[in-house]
Design a protein around this motif. Sequence first.
Motif, PDB file in Angstrom:
ATOM      1  N   TRP A   1       0.887  -1.161   0.000  1.00 14.86           N
ATOM      2  CA  TRP A   1       0.000   0.000   0.000  1.00 14.86           C
ATOM      3  C   TRP A   1       0.922   1.206   0.000  1.00 14.86           C
ATOM      4  O   TRP A   1       1.412   1.639   1.038  1.00 14.86           O
TER       5      TRP A   1
ATOM      6  N   VAL B   1      -6.156  -5.749  -6.897  1.00 13.92           N
ATOM      7  CA  VAL B   1      -6.335  -4.485  -6.183  1.00 13.92           C
ATOM      8  C   VAL B   1      -7.556  -3.798  -6.788  1.00 13.92           C
ATOM      9  O   VAL B   1      -7.580  -3.509  -7.975  1.00 13.92           O
TER      10      VAL B   1
ATOM     11  N   ASP C   1      -7.059   1.732  -4.318  1.00 11.91           N
ATOM     12  CA  ASP C   1      -5.771   2.112  -3.728  1.00 11.91           C
ATOM     13  C   ASP C   1      -5.768   3.626  -3.583  1.00 11.91           C
ATOM     14  O   ASP C   1      -5.385   4.348  -4.496  1.00 11.91           O
TER      15      ASP C   1
ATOM     16  N   TYR D   1      -7.212   0.585   1.050  1.00  9.31           N
ATOM     17  CA  TYR D   1      -6.549  -0.343   0.136  1.00  9.31           C
ATOM     18  C   TYR D   1      -7.394  -1.601   0.152  1.00  9.31           C
ATOM     19  O   TYR D   1      -7.549  -2.257   1.190  1.00  9.31           O
TER      20      TYR D   1
END
Length: 156
Positions: free
Chosen positions: A29, A44, A47, A52
């Motif tokens: 992160w 992911v 972000d 995150y």
Amino acid sequence: MIMKRTFSILLACCLSILVNAQNLVPTNWTAYGLVFDAPSGIRVEEDTEDTYLLNSSRFYITLQALDSDDITQGELDDLLIALAKDDGVKNLSAITNYDLPQFHGLYLTGVLEEDPCYYACLMTKDAGSIFLISIMYNRTEDQVVERILKSFKMEE
């Protein structure tokens, strides 16, 4: 007959280990320089400076930076319980404390939307930053989740 049965038991044990094994790979992160091991192939989804979010068919992992003003290590237990209850976690376990080189950590387990989950708080030892970690997973992954929780570190 005994040899065949022994071989069958050994084969079943090996297959069980392989099925339950989960490859973990480092992820980062970058907003906070927070590095931890996550299941390989996880995507992911978000972000940002606040969140995150990682997702796969077996795991749903969320990290959040919390406002840590005036929160002490002794208050983390109550904070974690309150956050888990606010999110609707049921069947809360007792809190487990653990220590990492850069963090004071604690977690509890429960059930969220019929899925098992872990809720954890990490407080950096030097700056007092606090991160909330929630991990929803399938029912065979308890040991993997604990390995994830114990892998957190700050980039150097």
